[in-house]
Design a protein around this motif. Structure first.
Motif, PDB file in Angstrom:
ATOM      1  N   LEU A 195      10.590  -4.007   3.626  1.00 55.83           N
ATOM      2  CA  LEU A 195      11.010  -3.587   2.279  1.00 55.83           C
ATOM      3  C   LEU A 195       9.824  -3.042   1.494  1.00 55.83           C
ATOM      4  CD1 LEU A 195      13.427  -3.590   0.239  1.00 55.83           C
ATOM      5  CD2 LEU A 195      12.577  -5.810  -0.539  1.00 55.83           C
ATOM      6  N   ALA A 196       8.695  -3.738   1.571  1.00 55.58           N
ATOM      7  CA  ALA A 196       7.501  -3.284   0.838  1.00 55.58           C
ATOM      8  C   ALA A 196       6.997  -1.961   1.406  1.00 55.58           C
ATOM      9  CB  ALA A 196       6.413  -4.356   0.909  1.00 55.58           C
ATOM     10  N   LEU A 197       7.044  -1.825   2.730  1.00 54.03           N
ATOM     11  CA  LEU A 197       6.625  -0.578   3.366  1.00 54.03           C
ATOM     12  C   LEU A 197       7.558   0.566   2.954  1.00 54.03           C
ATOM     13  CD1 LEU A 197       4.655   0.693   5.433  1.00 54.03           C
ATOM     14  CD2 LEU A 197       6.351   0.173   7.195  1.00 54.03           C
ATOM     15  N   GLN A 198       8.845   0.280   2.936  1.00 58.92           N
ATOM     16  CA  GLN A 198       9.817   1.299   2.548  1.00 58.92           C
ATOM     17  C   GLN A 198       9.621   1.732   1.091  1.00 58.92           C
ATOM     18  OE1 GLN A 198      11.870   2.684   4.919  1.00 58.92           O
ATOM     19  NE2 GLN A 198      12.141   4.243   3.327  1.00 58.92           N
ATOM     20  N   LEU A 242     -16.392  -3.636   2.184  1.00 63.43           N
ATOM     21  CA  LEU A 242     -14.971  -3.927   2.029  1.00 63.43           C
ATOM     22  C   LEU A 242     -14.144  -2.896   2.800  1.00 63.43           C
ATOM     23  CD1 LEU A 242     -12.984  -5.845   0.592  1.00 63.43           C
ATOM     24  CD2 LEU A 242     -12.893  -4.160  -1.264  1.00 63.43           C
ATOM     25  N   HIS A 243     -13.294  -3.377   3.684  1.00 60.95           N
ATOM     26  CA  HIS A 243     -12.516  -2.500   4.568  1.00 60.95           C
ATOM     27  C   HIS A 243     -11.073  -2.358   4.110  1.00 60.95           C
ATOM     28  CE1 HIS A 243     -10.250  -1.489   8.288  1.00 60.95           C
ATOM     29  NE2 HIS A 243     -11.269  -0.676   8.470  1.00 60.95           N
ATOM     30  N   HIS A 244     -10.439  -3.467   3.787  1.00 55.80           N
ATOM     31  CA  HIS A 244      -9.067  -3.402   3.259  1.00 55.80           C
ATOM     32  C   HIS A 244      -8.720  -4.682   2.521  1.00 55.80           C
ATOM     33  CE1 HIS A 244      -8.264  -5.322   7.275  1.00 55.80           C
ATOM     34  NE2 HIS A 244      -7.322  -5.967   6.625  1.00 55.80           N
ATOM     35  N   VAL A 245      -7.613  -4.615   1.787  1.00 57.35           N
ATOM     36  CA  VAL A 245      -7.088  -5.788   1.090  1.00 57.35           C
ATOM     37  C   VAL A 245      -5.712  -6.085   1.662  1.00 57.35           C
ATOM     38  CG1 VAL A 245      -6.384  -6.762  -1.133  1.00 57.35           C
ATOM     39  CG2 VAL A 245      -8.370  -5.245  -1.005  1.00 57.35           C
ATOM     40  N   GLY A 246      -5.480  -7.344   2.008  1.00 59.80           N
ATOM     41  CA  GLY A 246      -4.189  -7.760   2.557  1.00 59.80           C
ATOM     42  C   GLY A 246      -3.366  -8.469   1.489  1.00 59.80           C
ATOM     43  N   TYR A 247      -2.179  -7.931   1.212  1.00 62.62           N
ATOM     44  CA  TYR A 247      -1.269  -8.556   0.253  1.00 62.62           C
ATOM     45  C   TYR A 247      -0.165  -9.265   1.014  1.00 62.62           C
ATOM     46  CZ  TYR A 247      -3.309  -5.330  -3.167  1.00 62.62           C
ATOM     47  OH  TYR A 247      -4.169  -4.624  -3.968  1.00 62.62           O
ATOM     48  N   ARG A 248       0.135 -10.510   0.626  1.00 60.89           N
ATOM     49  CA  ARG A 248       1.297 -11.183   1.205  1.00 60.89           C
ATOM     50  C   ARG A 248       2.563 -10.607   0.590  1.00 60.89           C
ATOM     51  NH1 ARG A 248      -1.457 -16.809   0.568  1.00 60.89           N
ATOM     52  NH2 ARG A 248      -2.846 -16.642   2.359  1.00 60.89           N
ATOM     53  N   VAL A 249       3.553 -10.437   1.443  1.00 61.85           N
ATOM     54  CA  VAL A 249       4.862  -9.934   1.010  1.00 61.85           C
ATOM     55  C   VAL A 249       5.943 -10.836   1.587  1.00 61.85           C
ATOM     56  CG1 VAL A 249       4.139  -7.516   0.785  1.00 61.85           C
ATOM     57  CG2 VAL A 249       4.940  -8.346   3.010  1.00 61.85           C
ATOM     58  N   LEU A 276       7.162  -7.400  -5.165  1.00 62.48           N
ATOM     59  CA  LEU A 276       7.104  -7.287  -3.710  1.00 62.48           C
ATOM     60  C   LEU A 276       5.824  -7.890  -3.143  1.00 62.48           C
ATOM     61  CD1 LEU A 276       8.596  -3.743  -3.007  1.00 62.48           C
ATOM     62  CD2 LEU A 276       9.721  -5.960  -2.902  1.00 62.48           C
ATOM     63  N   LEU A 277       4.763  -7.908  -3.937  1.00 58.15           N
ATOM     64  CA  LEU A 277       3.497  -8.511  -3.496  1.00 58.15           C
ATOM     65  C   LEU A 277       3.446  -9.926  -4.040  1.00 58.15           C
ATOM     66  CD1 LEU A 277       1.122  -5.513  -4.337  1.00 58.15           C
ATOM     67  CD2 LEU A 277       2.454  -5.912  -2.242  1.00 58.15           C
ATOM     68  N   THR A 278       3.335 -10.912  -3.167  1.00 54.34           N
ATOM     69  CA  THR A 278       3.452 -12.300  -3.631  1.00 54.34           C
ATOM     70  C   THR A 278       2.102 -12.992  -3.832  1.00 54.34           C
ATOM     71  OG1 THR A 278       3.704 -13.089  -1.352  1.00 54.34           O
ATOM     72  CG2 THR A 278       5.723 -12.566  -2.570  1.00 54.34           C
TER      73      THR A 278
END
Ligand code: CO
Length: 142
Positions: A98-101, A86-93, A11-13
């Motif tokens: 679908l990834a949130l679910q 470091l505040h957050h990491v962003g993953y491409r999906v 799901l994480l690309t």
């Protein structure tokens, strides 16, 4: 959907960005430029989140420098509590909903119940750091 007993596969690309909260956006941009020769690919004020961001390009990913634009912004609270870092990491999906679910189905806690518009025309959803080992995660489509 393909997957295993351990969960859905793939799901994480890619890593989209690592976001760093800073007090002075221009100073941080200048530091990345002067020390590493890194350039800003995109800069945007996101009033809904109370932040201004600059995306510093690193190959196919970004360092997202974030600074608050108002005192009640979550990033302002973060800086007040923890200082810069470091505040957050962003993953491409490929599919943000679908990834949130998948997080919700696993019993995880989310900040966004449904995907919403992010900066630069993306669709995003945040996962609560209590669920994801102390790291705020942003799922990024687009
Ligand atoms: Co982000």
């Amino acid at each position: 959907m393909s997957g295993t007993a351990a969960g859905p596969a793939g799901l994480l690309t890619e890593i989209d960005h690592a976001a760093i909260a800073v007090n002075d956006l221009d100073a941080a941009i200048a530091w990345y430029a002067e020390v590493f020769g890194a350039t800003v690919a995109h800069r945007e004020r996101v009033d809904s989140d109370g932040v201004e961001e600059a995306l510093v390009k690193v190959a196919d990913s970004y360092i997202q420098l974030l600074t608050p634009t108002r005192d009640d912004s979550p990033v302002a609270k973060y800086l007040a509590a923890r200082g810069e870092g470091l505040h957050h990491v962003g993953y491409r999906v490929a599919d943000c909903a679908l990834a949130l679910q998948a997080v919700i189905d696993s019993g995880g806690r989310v900040i966004d119940e449904t995907p919403r518009p992010g900066s630069r025309g993306t669709t995003v959803a945040f996962v609560h750091p209590k669920t994801s080992f102390g790291t705020l995660i942003e799922l990024v489509l687009g």
